[in-house]
Each structure stands twice: as structure tokens, then as C-alpha cells.
Enzyme design. Structure first.
Site: not given
Length: 414
Positions: A276, A388
Site C-alpha cells: 500500500r 503487488r
RNA sequence: AGACAGGUGGCCGAGCGGUUGAAGGCGCACGCCUGGAACGCGUGUAUGGGGCAACUCAUCGAGGGUUCGAAUCCCUUCCUGUCUGCCA
């Protein structure tokens, strides 16, 4: 924006749909009243305007004929004065209505499962079995440290927390992934675009990031520009306020951009690692379709993103979001969650949404249906989130000594 | 960033205070003409909103103003072109 005419004529049905997205019936009633008020105010104003226009025409005619205009002038002045409050109330009604309407989320499809939280999402299928390790797999930040792949401290120094630097092989891997994603998307019929990373307020309103999510956006000071939170904004809005020939649909687009998000409200979540970040790279797919074909294109997009993960050898599952987890603009969303052995969890790596005509109405994207203009459907989805994917490769392709293998399909890109 | 010029319908291009939502041309659509085509002729050809219609309102980059009336005048802003400056 939701269809206010539909709300007006099918209030019960509409409010039931939106109750599933926790929109209060009172709010909708208020919206309904405001809509009726606007209509009334506009009608009154229009009548007065028609009067004014015809008198003005007459005024011109009188002058040309050299007739006396004193009496007419008085009438016209009086009408003009009477119009001022009408104009004001129409303007006010419109402002109030849109302020409220732009904050109402999209109708979820009837097929969207009921639920309040992430846990209520429905797993549709699993693809590839998670690999079993004969050692304890590490989390990506530990692997990053061992391999010198990510410089967290210096990223923070340059900007602030949630910024990082990829180094050496990691940076090359990122570049390889972007190319691999774009090439794959292109093979599936998506046209590649390289777009501005800053978009203006009107565009951010059109795709639904504004006005409600102002706090999540990075804004450029002294400019009417925002750093895009996703390429969905520029790609969808390429056709903002346009009318497309039906024969051009569907438009399938893809593009690589960095994405910028303040992550307001995510304090404390995923503070370690690069899951994040305030800035991350993503390759996005956007589709503009005929309303009859958006479901078909949606499935194509989900399949494409899933195929990419499969090609990379990454175990993942396909999840249908429940009403509570659905985004503001989405009528329906399917997430792809990749298996992270270090975390021992599936984590979101792609999110594919059909917004139906919600964004199209705001963005005024239409197609010609014979003589009439109708709203298109817009869809968007990641293929894939690059950061990711790096995490997923690190954790799934780790060896006992902490080294990381490169997936076969990427070798030609490195 | 500064100076000048300009932004009008799918495109080109007139209009510069009053029957102009906008002449003319091109393009496009349909019809006539033709054995078929070109040419020619005729008709049609912006968007959004309100009225299930006649009709009406708004829109000449955007926003505000002047005026009974604005595509036309004024202000602000954005964009494009040219020149100057700066810069990857």
C-alpha cells in the site's frame, strides 16, 4: 450519477437497490423533491424567457417600423425584473440537486451478493494451487532486504512514508512486468495508450473520484489538476462529452500509468512493505461498450487478468464483491486475489468493475443509436497492479536461501 | 512566461447588436436522372432539456457582464497559431 428520471418513476425499486449500498431513503426522498423542484423552477423560468424573447422580437419590429416603444419597454422591463428571482431559484435548485446527486453511489446489480464486509465476498473459483514450501516462506519485505531490492528509508527521505525505491533487479522486474502486461493486453485486442498523469476536476468528477473522495486525491497547488489515482480516469475520459458511432464499439483500451492515492483512512494498514503505497504503477484496461455487450466484455476482462496471473504461475482466486465492498461507481466488481505465501493470505491484485451507465452519464459519453444518442457502458480493471505483482513474484518464487526466481514468461523481457 | 492573431455546425467558411440556430461551399443520407457510374437536379443533414404533439428553452471554446435584444460589445478564463524568452 444515477438516472434521476428512473428514481422519479420507480422510486421504491430504486431506493431498495440503493439501500443495499447503505443509502438512506430520506436522502433519496430529498433528491426526488429537489428534482421535482428543479423541473418546476425551470418550467417557470422557461415560460418567462419565452415571453421575454417574443417581446424582444416585437421590440425590434416596432423600432424598424418607427412605432412608439415606451409602453412595450415598460412591459419588457417588468418581465425582466420578474425573471430575476426565477433565475435564482432555478440556479439554486440545480446546485443543490447536483451536490446531492453526485454523492449518490451507483445501483448495485441485483446479482451482487449481500454483505457488509470483505468477508462477505463470494469466492467464484481458485486458479492454481498454492505452492507448498519445505521451509517457512518469508514476507516480501524480508526478501527485499536480503536481495537489496527495495530501499524504504530513502524513498521516505525523498517524499514521505509510503514511498519507496526499487533497486537493481527489482526495478528491471517492474519494467519487464509493465511490458509483459501491455503486450498481453494488446494481444487481447486492447489498444495501448500513453496518457497524462494529471487530470482536471471535470474528469475526476466524471469518473466519480470527485466530489466525494477529494481527501484521497493529491492535488497540484495553484492548478486545476490532480495526480490520477488510476488510469481509469484518463482512459475513460478520453471520450468525455463525445458521441461515438455504434460501429466503433466496443472500445478496448489499455495503458500504463503510475497511480497516486493519499490512502486516507488506511492509517496503520500494510505499513510494512510495498502493498500500500502513495505511488504505485498499474496497467489498466478500460472498455467503452454498447449497453448490451458490457457483461460479455466484463467477462473478457476478468479472464484476461486471470490469464496473466496464470501465465506468471501465480496462484489466485476470483472473488465477487459483496454490496458493502463495492466501490462508489461500480454496479458490479470482481476482484482477483493473488496468493502470498509469506503472508499466508490472498491479497487483491486486480479489480474489474462494470459501472454500467453511471460514469457515462456524468462524462456524457454516448453512442448513436439510429437517430438517438444513448449512454454507453464503461468498465475498468487492472491487468495488473505492478507493485503487488512484484510482491507476489517475490513471495511465490523465493528459494530457501532468500533468492528469487524469475517467472519463465518474463525472461525474454529482462 | 511575454507580444500579436484567432476559436462559429462532421469539415471549410460568412456573419461583428434585432425574423441568424446561424448564408455559402464541401462532405454525408435519400430520391430523380443513367444500362451502370460520374455530372446534374431535388430533399434532408448539431446537441441537450421541457411538452407523449403543435411548440418551446438553452447552446457560435467556457464562465460572468452590458442591453428590451448578443455569435456579434465589455471582463475573466481555457485552448490553438505565429514571433520572443525559457526548458527535457
Amino acid at each position: 450519477m444515477i438516472d434521476l428520471k428512473y428514481l422519479q418513476s420507480n422510486f421504491d425499486e430504486a431506493s431498495q437497490k440503493l439501500r443495499r449500498k447503505s443509502v438512506d431513503v430520506q436522502t433519496l426522498k430529498k433528491l426526488q423533491v429537489l428534482f421535482a423542484e428543479l423541473k418546476k423552477a425551470n418550467q417557470e423560468l422557461e415560460t418567462a424567457q419565452a415571453e421575454q424573447n417574443s417581446m424582444s422580437k416585437l421590440f425590434g419590429q416596432y423600432k424598424r417600423e418607427g412605432r412608439d416603444i415606451v409602453e412595450l419597454k415598460a412591459k419588457v422591463d417588468a418581465n425582466k425584473a420578474a425573471m430575476i428571482p426565477l433565475q435564482e431559484s432555478a440556479r439554486e435548485a440545480e446546485a443543490t440537486l447536483y451536490e446531492l446527486a453526485l454523492g449518490i453511489p451507483n445501483f448495485p446489480d441485483d446479482s451482487v451478493p449481500e454483505g457488509a464486509y470483505e468477508e462477505d465476498n463470494v469466492e467464484l473459483r481458485k486458479v492454481l494451487e498454492p505452492i507448498s514450501f519445505d521451509f517457512k516462506p518469508l514476507e516480501h519485505w524480508d526478501l527485499a532486504e536480503r536481495n537489496g531490492w527495495i530501499d524504504f528509508e530513502r524513498g521516505v527521505k525523498l517524499a514521505k512514508s509510503r514511498f519507496s525505491i526499487l533497486k537493481g533487479e527489482a526495478s528491471r522486474l517492474e519494467r519487464a512486468l509493465i511490458n509483459f502486461f501491455l503486450d498481453t493486453n494488446r494481444d487481447k485486442g486492447f489498444t495501448e495508450y500513453s496518457v497524462p498523469f494529471l487530470n482536471n476536476t471535470a474528469m475526476m468528477l466524471s469518473t466519480g473520484q470527485l466530489p466525494k473522495f477529494q481527501n484521497d486525491q493529491f492535488k497540484i497547488c495553484d492548478e486545476d489538476l490532480y495526480l490520477i489515482p488510476t488510469a481509469e480516469v484518463p482512459l475513460t475520459n478520453m471520450y468525455n462529452n463525445e458521441i461515438l458511432p455504434e460501429s466503433e464499439l466496443p472500445l478496448l483500451m489499455t495503458g500504463y500509468t503510475p497511480c497516486f492515492r493519499k490512502e486516507a483512512g488506511s492509517a496503520g494498514r500494510d505499513t510494512r512493505g510495498i502493498i500500500r503505497q502513495h505511488q504505485f504503477n498499474k496497467v489498466e484496461m478500460v472498455a467503452i461498450t454498447h449497453p448490451d455487450r458490457s457483461d460479455e466484455v466484463f467477462d473478457l476482462m476478468v479472464a484476461n487478468a486471470s490469464d496473466i496471473l496464470t501465465a506468471l504461475g501465480l496462484p489466485h482466486r476470483v472473488v465477487e464483491l459483496c454490496t458493502g465492498d463495492l466501490g462508489f461507481s461500480a454496479a458490479k466488481t470482481t476482484d482477483l486475489e493473488v496468493w502470498l505465501p509469506g503472508q499466508g493470505k490472498y491479497r487483491e491484485i486486480s479489480s474489474i468493475s462494470n459501472t454500467r451507465d453511471f460514469q457515462a452519464r456524468r462524462a456524457k459519453i454516448r453512442y448513436k443509436d439510429g437517430k438517438k444518442n444513448k449512454l454507453v457502458h464503461t468498465l475498468n480493471g487492472s491487468a495488473l497492479a505492478v507493485g503487488r505483482t512484484i510482491v507476489a513474484i517475490m513471495e511465490n518464487y523465493q528459494n530457501e536461501d532468500g533468492s528469487i526466481e524469475i517467472p519463465e514468461v518474463l525472461k525474454k523481457y529482462m
